[in-house]
Design an enzyme around this catalytic site. Structure first.
Site, PDB file in Angstrom:
ATOM      1  N   ASP A 410       1.070  -1.551   0.546  1.00 13.08           N
ATOM      2  CA  ASP A 410      -0.134   0.063   0.196  1.00 13.08           C
ATOM      3  C   ASP A 410       0.746   0.988   0.443  1.00 13.08           C
ATOM      4  O   ASP A 410       2.045   0.942   0.667  1.00 13.08           O
ATOM      5  CB  ASP A 410      -1.105  -0.393   1.049  1.00 13.08           C
ATOM      6  CG  ASP A 410      -1.715   1.266   0.972  1.00 13.08           C
ATOM      7  OD1 ASP A 410      -1.581   1.915   1.589  1.00 13.08           O
ATOM      8  OD2 ASP A 410      -2.989   0.463   0.825  1.00 13.08           O
ATOM      9  N   ASN A 418      -2.725  13.532  -3.700  1.00 11.27           N
ATOM     10  CA  ASN A 418      -4.067  13.644  -4.195  1.00 11.27           C
ATOM     11  C   ASN A 418      -4.641  15.322  -4.005  1.00 11.27           C
ATOM     12  O   ASN A 418      -4.787  15.514  -4.425  1.00 11.27           O
ATOM     13  CB  ASN A 418      -5.076  12.555  -4.033  1.00 11.27           C
ATOM     14  CG  ASN A 418      -4.517  12.207  -4.597  1.00 11.27           C
ATOM     15  OD1 ASN A 418      -4.415  11.681  -5.691  1.00 11.27           O
ATOM     16  ND2 ASN A 418      -5.921  10.299  -4.293  1.00 11.27           N
ATOM     17  N   ASP A 427      -2.395   9.814  -9.872  1.00 15.72           N
ATOM     18  CA  ASP A 427      -2.728   8.516 -10.888  1.00 15.72           C
ATOM     19  C   ASP A 427      -0.943   8.677 -11.500  1.00 15.72           C
ATOM     20  O   ASP A 427      -0.387   7.364 -11.239  1.00 15.72           O
ATOM     21  CB  ASP A 427      -2.545   9.549 -12.395  1.00 15.72           C
ATOM     22  CG  ASP A 427      -4.572   9.647 -11.684  1.00 15.72           C
ATOM     23  OD1 ASP A 427      -4.916   8.157 -10.764  1.00 15.72           O
ATOM     24  OD2 ASP A 427      -5.156   9.787 -12.833  1.00 15.72           O
ATOM     25  N   GLU A 453      -5.058   2.331  -3.668  1.00 14.92           N
ATOM     26  CA  GLU A 453      -3.553   2.404  -4.222  1.00 14.92           C
ATOM     27  C   GLU A 453      -2.979   1.401  -3.663  1.00 14.92           C
ATOM     28  O   GLU A 453      -1.484   0.849  -3.718  1.00 14.92           O
ATOM     29  CB  GLU A 453      -2.486   3.306  -3.388  1.00 14.92           C
ATOM     30  CG  GLU A 453      -3.200   3.256  -1.826  1.00 14.92           C
ATOM     31  CD  GLU A 453      -4.572   4.338  -0.916  1.00 14.92           C
ATOM     32  OE1 GLU A 453      -4.915   4.658  -0.001  1.00 14.92           O
ATOM     33  OE2 GLU A 453      -4.851   4.580  -1.989  1.00 14.92           O
TER      34      GLU A 453
END
Length: 536
Positions: A410, A418, A427, A453
């Site tokens: 992760d 973000n 992204d 993620e």
């Protein structure tokens, strides 16, 4: 310094206050129009000019009056230069405002300031000073050839800017006419005052030019607050053709009407131009249309207008951008398609049936895409593929008595990336991690984006020790990666949990649960580390 306050001092003080107020009002609207910055500078220069002139009017000693008079020429030279720059901005002649041209614009005013400042050496500006015959504290300045040179420069700069404004005022746009005409009125006032002074038509040779700027300030005050000079900025007016059959409406960034041609008024049934009014107040149902389209792409739709006679119109919305790609307004073009609409009614019905079939096909295609095995962003396998195939790999491993290592990884602090840089940057980070998984996996492995993620990597035939070593390689490689986005560097880490079948779980769900607990332990241990499933 000895001073004597009089009526002229009061008038000039009021002039300075009005000019400063207009400058402040324009400063509050500075982000909406490029012309606002030179305008603010011009109004501040006028305020300074009026203040200095007030000091000259109240001074009683000759040396003080000469000192303040010299500063007046600094103010007037600054005012005319900023006025010319403002006129270029206001009339969209920004291509003239190169660094070289700006430097040239300042050469003459600076020379004039130096000429006035050194008058004691050459006497070219003032050849002498006479007291007021009426016994007031005013002084009659006797002018020499240098004075007329300076005034000639002032008239030249002002004339050039005025011609630009006149050209703008002659455009058919009502908004341009109002704003430009008020600006011209503001310019005429000091020109008239300077002319009267040069022709010695003022009382006791009094220079009324600074005082005439009070009327200039009032005109600009009306232009800013009444005609909203820097709030309602005319946008792309050159594209409006008064006699074209298509209707054209121009909106600003706040969807207020800037202008519309006669055809547009006819098509929407409007009796007036409604300048400055929000589009929602004129045509309420259009607000949803404006909100639904992408602000950086053209949008075309069809609407029905019923203002006594039903008309079918084609509406094209085109965004208008500044040089910095900021949205400054919208251009709406209306084309009457009533006859075409009626002639193509049968074809329209056929198209509707065809569209229904296309919709059914699109629905089937959407179902097929949902069943696809690859994640669109990373090219890795998706969760559906993992859930369907991984149990089969475990069954095969059971038959061959072979291990299957599983790691769940992760990306750390992904939400912060973000929130700080946006989803495009997120992204980019996800794709970077996917590239590392591609690098450290082979055709027998299963590299999947499990969600968001979170990633899983299944390694058939790999023991726990080798899997941990592989996970550390992935973690280390990702830690060294850097991304450039919007001029800033992005870096982050990854945490992971590792387990092996059948030691840590006899089924997919058992193994996933155990490895997920190991990942949770890695997160609790400070992130950027790999944890194995705890032994029972």
């Amino acid at each position: 310094m000895y001073v004597e306050y009089n009526l002229y001092f009061m008038i000039l003080s009021v002039t300075a206050v009005i000019s400063a107020t207009v400058a402040y009002a324009a400063w509050q609207r500075r982000s909406r129009c490029s012309a606002s910055k030179p305008f603010i500078a011009m109004m501040l220069a006028i305020a300074g000019y009026a203040t200095v002139a007030a000091m000259e009017a109240s001074a009683t000693l000759l040396r003080d009056k000469i000192f303040w008079s010299k500063l007046e020429y600094v103010g007037s030279g600054t005012v005319i230069t900023f006025f010319l720059i403002f006129a270029m901005h206001f009339t969209n002649k920004l291509h003239w405002l190169t660094i070289s041209n700006l430097a040239k614009l300042w050469v003459i005013p600076i020379f004039n300031m130096a000429l006035v400042a050194t008058n004691e050496w050459h006497g070219l500006v003032w050849s002498g000073f006479l007291p007021d015959p009426q016994g007031t504290n005013f002084v009659i300045y006797q002018h020499n050839v240098g004075f007329f040179w300076v005034m000639g420069c002032v008239y030249t700069y002002t004339l050039i800017g005025t011609l630009m404004l006149v050209q703008k005022a002659l455009l058919p746009s009502a908004l341009y006419r109002r704003q430009s005409s008020m600006t011209l009125a503001a310019v005429v006032c000091p020109l008239l005052g300077a002319t009267l002074y040069m022709l010695r038509l003022t009382p006791v040779g009094l220079n009324v030019t600074p005082m005439s700027f009070m009327l200039t300030g009032v005109c600009f005050f009306v232009s800013v607050f009444r005609f909203r000079m820097f709030d309602l900025v005319p946008v792309a007016r050159e594209t409006l053709i008064e006699r074209m059959s298509d209707g054209v409406i121009v909106l600003d960034a706040q969807n207020r009407i800037i202008d519309m041609n006669p055809a547009a008024r006819y098509l929407i049934g409007a009796k007036h131009q409604h300048i400055g009014q929000p589009l929602a107040e004129v045509l309420g149902k259009w607000s949803d249309i404006i909100k639904s389209y992408h602000p950086h792409e053209s949008f075309k739709t069809e609407i029905v207008m019923d203002s006594g006679t039903v008309m079918y119109l084609e509406l094209l919305i085109t965004p208008l951008h500044s040089d910095r790609q900021q949205l400054t307004g919208r251009l709406l073009v209306l084309h009457d398609i009533t006859q075409r609409y009626q002639a193509e009614l049968e074809l329209r019905q056929a198209n509707q049936r065809l569209q229904k079939q296309v919709l059914e096909i699109q629905t089937l295609q959407a179902q097929l895409r949902e069943q696809a095995t690859k994640d669109g962003l990373t090219g890795l396998f998706n969760r559906r593929y993992f859930d369907e195939v991984f149990p089969k790999r475990l069954l095969q491993a059971t038959q061959n008595a072979a291990p299957v290592a599983l790691m769940i990884m992760d990306i750390d602090y992904f939400k912060h990336i973000n929130d700080t840089f946006g989803h495009q940057a997120g992204d980019m980070v996800i794709q970077g991690f996917a590239e590392i998984l591609h690098k450290y996996s082979n055709s027998q492995d299963m590299a999947c984006r499990y969600g968001g993620e979170e990633f899983v990597l299944a390694l058939p035939g790999v023991e726990l020790e080798k899997a941990v070593e592989r996970a550390e390689q992935i973690r280390s490689s990702f830690e060294m990666m850097r991304w450039e986005f919007a001029g800033k560097e992005i870096s982050t880490t990854v945490s992971g949990g590792v387990g092996v079948f059948p030691k840590h779980g006899n089924t997919k769900d058992e193994l996933l649960s155990a490895v997920d607990m190991a990942l949770y332990a890695a997160k609790l241990d400070g992130r950027n580390c790999i944890k194995c499933v705890a032994s029972n």
